[in-house]
Design an enzyme around this catalytic site. Structure first.
Site, PDB file in Angstrom:
ATOM      1  N   TYR A 142       0.904  -1.288   0.309  1.00 27.41           N
ATOM      2  CA  TYR A 142       0.344  -0.064   0.201  1.00 27.41           C
ATOM      3  C   TYR A 142       1.046   1.241  -0.408  1.00 27.41           C
ATOM      4  O   TYR A 142       0.078   2.795  -0.061  1.00 27.41           O
ATOM      5  CB  TYR A 142      -1.357  -0.308   1.299  1.00 27.41           C
ATOM      6  CG  TYR A 142      -2.263  -1.139   1.309  1.00 27.41           C
ATOM      7  CD1 TYR A 142      -1.913  -2.265   0.420  1.00 27.41           C
ATOM      8  CD2 TYR A 142      -2.576  -1.046   2.463  1.00 27.41           C
ATOM      9  CE1 TYR A 142      -3.242  -3.087   0.097  1.00 27.41           C
ATOM     10  CE2 TYR A 142      -3.515  -2.397   1.795  1.00 27.41           C
ATOM     11  CZ  TYR A 142      -3.892  -3.150   1.253  1.00 27.41           C
ATOM     12  OH  TYR A 142      -5.376  -3.741   1.097  1.00 27.41           O
ATOM     13  N   LYS A 191       3.993 -15.244   2.733  1.00 26.95           N
ATOM     14  CA  LYS A 191       3.335 -15.765   1.212  1.00 26.95           C
ATOM     15  C   LYS A 191       4.906 -16.603   1.373  1.00 26.95           C
ATOM     16  O   LYS A 191       5.243 -16.168  -0.181  1.00 26.95           O
ATOM     17  CB  LYS A 191       2.275 -15.433   0.408  1.00 26.95           C
ATOM     18  CG  LYS A 191       2.078 -15.798  -1.283  1.00 26.95           C
ATOM     19  CD  LYS A 191       1.266 -17.279  -1.083  1.00 26.95           C
ATOM     20  CE  LYS A 191       1.326 -18.121  -1.600  1.00 26.95           C
ATOM     21  NZ  LYS A 191      -0.264 -19.097  -1.846  1.00 26.95           N
ATOM     22  N   ASP A 223      -2.824 -18.220   1.881  1.00 22.97           N
ATOM     23  CA  ASP A 223      -4.132 -18.999   1.279  1.00 22.97           C
ATOM     24  C   ASP A 223      -4.960 -20.168   2.508  1.00 22.97           C
ATOM     25  O   ASP A 223      -5.317 -20.142   2.347  1.00 22.97           O
ATOM     26  CB  ASP A 223      -4.041 -19.762  -0.153  1.00 22.97           C
ATOM     27  CG  ASP A 223      -2.188 -20.184  -0.731  1.00 22.97           C
ATOM     28  OD1 ASP A 223      -1.525 -20.044   0.830  1.00 22.97           O
ATOM     29  OD2 ASP A 223      -2.017 -20.747  -1.624  1.00 22.97           O
ATOM     30  N   ASP A 247      -5.095  -7.242   6.160  1.00 23.67           N
ATOM     31  CA  ASP A 247      -6.550  -6.221   5.860  1.00 23.67           C
ATOM     32  C   ASP A 247      -7.709  -6.859   5.106  1.00 23.67           C
ATOM     33  O   ASP A 247      -8.838  -6.845   5.877  1.00 23.67           O
ATOM     34  CB  ASP A 247      -6.014  -5.387   3.873  1.00 23.67           C
ATOM     35  CG  ASP A 247      -7.104  -3.862   3.596  1.00 23.67           C
ATOM     36  OD1 ASP A 247      -8.345  -3.605   4.582  1.00 23.67           O
ATOM     37  OD2 ASP A 247      -7.207  -3.391   2.721  1.00 23.67           O
ATOM     38  N   ASP A 251     -10.950  -8.399   7.916  1.00 19.13           N
ATOM     39  CA  ASP A 251     -12.250  -8.451   7.199  1.00 19.13           C
ATOM     40  C   ASP A 251     -12.908  -9.473   7.476  1.00 19.13           C
ATOM     41  O   ASP A 251     -13.800  -9.932   7.971  1.00 19.13           O
ATOM     42  CB  ASP A 251     -12.495  -7.713   5.703  1.00 19.13           C
ATOM     43  CG  ASP A 251     -12.750  -5.860   6.348  1.00 19.13           C
ATOM     44  OD1 ASP A 251     -11.978  -5.368   7.246  1.00 19.13           O
ATOM     45  OD2 ASP A 251     -12.889  -5.720   4.825  1.00 19.13           O
TER      46      ASP A 251
END
Ligand code: NAD
Length: 357
Positions: A142, A191, A223, A247, A251
């Site tokens: 980001y 990852k 994942d 992020d 959620d």
């Protein structure tokens, strides 16, 4: 003790829920003999209306001069046509970076009294779960280099994920320290099977783990983590991860609690000053109707007492008041089905929690 709190009410339901949290904080202050001084500043759409900018300098200065910041939410359809760098939501990135807030703590708790609200089956959630996501907030993709360039298929856009050892160690220490204060279990999510930045992340976390032998540490690929959160959320206690993975996973974690109006968050930096806010947005569909659930913001206030002011007993007291009101069966509209009777309004729920304190 005296504390100065900057209030960023923002837009939509922001003013209603922040005012609810102020009622609870004031009552807590009286009960424990503290003095909280609240100073409001503009942020988001209301700041655009008043000053042309979503994050006026006065707001940044006011927050920097405060002991901590309580934020409602920003944004709404009225400002959707603003250019990207003048949108209300842009103010959130701006204030986080101005305050140097590199850690985001997001508890995701399924209250036993609200078990029916979770989309997960009873067998999966059991008596509820209580996990804490520690998300890196000011690095990674980001904030990395971005732009357009000529690629193999013509013009392409790119964003870059980059993490330094310093940034990883900084967030890692917060996560290990958080785990030490809870059940001493930490899962780091990356990852590393694909991304170089994740391999550095993992290597740095492993080195830190040596310093915290009491913490039961493990790694997980993102994942798999997305899958495990809905398969068996109770396996997690503290999770630490990068900005983008955090992020998305936070959620997901909020959804499995079934109640967006219940979840608080804290953003912290190197000093004790933090910014505390509910995870939900400004809910323009119910703004100004006294229908919002104020609990996420009230619990954000409790987190402020715990993490910024070191007032753990006071924070426990607010959390216990919320528990007891929920256990007594009181609900705002978002927590109940249409056939379950009349819900409490935002102000009635605030009143019940204040009485329970
Ligand atoms: P939202 O979280 O505002 O609302 C999603 C749904 O949840 C709506 O139906 C809303 O009524 C409901 N809801 C949210 N909070 C509630 C509460 N406390 N009590 C009862 N119901 C509640 O998300 P959205 O609709 O995608 O976004 C609305 C605006 O908020 C947008 O402008 C968005 O950019 C902004 N937003 C701001 C923040 C923030 O300030 N941190 C975060 C997310 C979205």
């Amino acid at each position: 003790m005296d504390f100065n709190i900057a209030l960023l009410r923002g837009d939509g339901i922001g003013p209603e829920i922040v005012d609810s949290a102020v009622v609870i904080l004031e009552k807590t202050a009286v009960r424990f003999g503290h003095r909280f001084v609240f100073t409001p500043y503009l942020i988001g759409g209301c700041a655009i209306d008043a000053t042309g900018k979503p994050l006026p300098q006065e707001t940044v200065d006011g927050c920097l001069a405060s002991d901590s910041v309580l934020l409602g939410a920003v944004g709404g359809p009225k400002w959707d046509d603003q250019p990207g760098d003048n949108r209300p939501e842009k103010a959130l990135l701006g204030i986080r970076s101005a305050l140097g807030l590199y850690t985001n703590l997001r508890p995701a708790k399924l209250y036993p009294a609200l078990r029916a609200a979770s989309p997960l089956k009873d067998g999966i959630v059991g008596e509820g779960f209580d996990l804490m996501i520690v998300r890196e907030l000011t690095g990674g993709i980001y904030f990395g280099e971005r732009g357009y360039r000529q690629g193999r298929f013509g013009e392409e856009a790119f964003d870059t994920e980059a993490y330094s050892v310093t940034e990883i160690e900084r967030i890692g220490r917060v996560a290990f320290d958080t785990a030490m204060k809870r059940s001493r279990r930490l899962c780091s999510i990356d990852k590393a099977n694909v991304l170089e930045s994740s391999r550095l992340w993992r290597k740095t976390m492993h080195a830190l783990a040596e310093e915290y032998p009491e913490v039961e540490y493990r790694d997980m690929f993102v994942d798999n983590a997305a899958m495990q959160l809905v398969r068996d959320p109770r396996q997690f206690d503290v999770i630490v991860t990068s900005n983008m993975f955090g992020d998305i996973l936070s959620d997901e974690a909020s959804q499995i609690t079934g109640s967006i109006g219940m979840l608080a968050s804290a953003s912290l930096g190197a000093s004790t000053r933090g910014m505390y806010e509910p995870i939900h947005g400004s809910a323009p569909d119910i703004a100004g109707q006294d229908r919002a659930n104020p609990i996420a913001t009230i619990l954000s206030g409790a987190m402020m007492l715990r993490y910024s002011f070191g007032l753990a007993e006071e924070a426990d007291c607010i959390e216990a008041a919320v528990d007891s009101v929920l256990n007594a069966g009181y609900r705002t509209a978002d927590l109940m089905g249409a056939e379950e009777g009349a819900p409490l309004s935002c102000s009635e729920m605030t009143q019940k929690i204040a009485e329970a304190l």
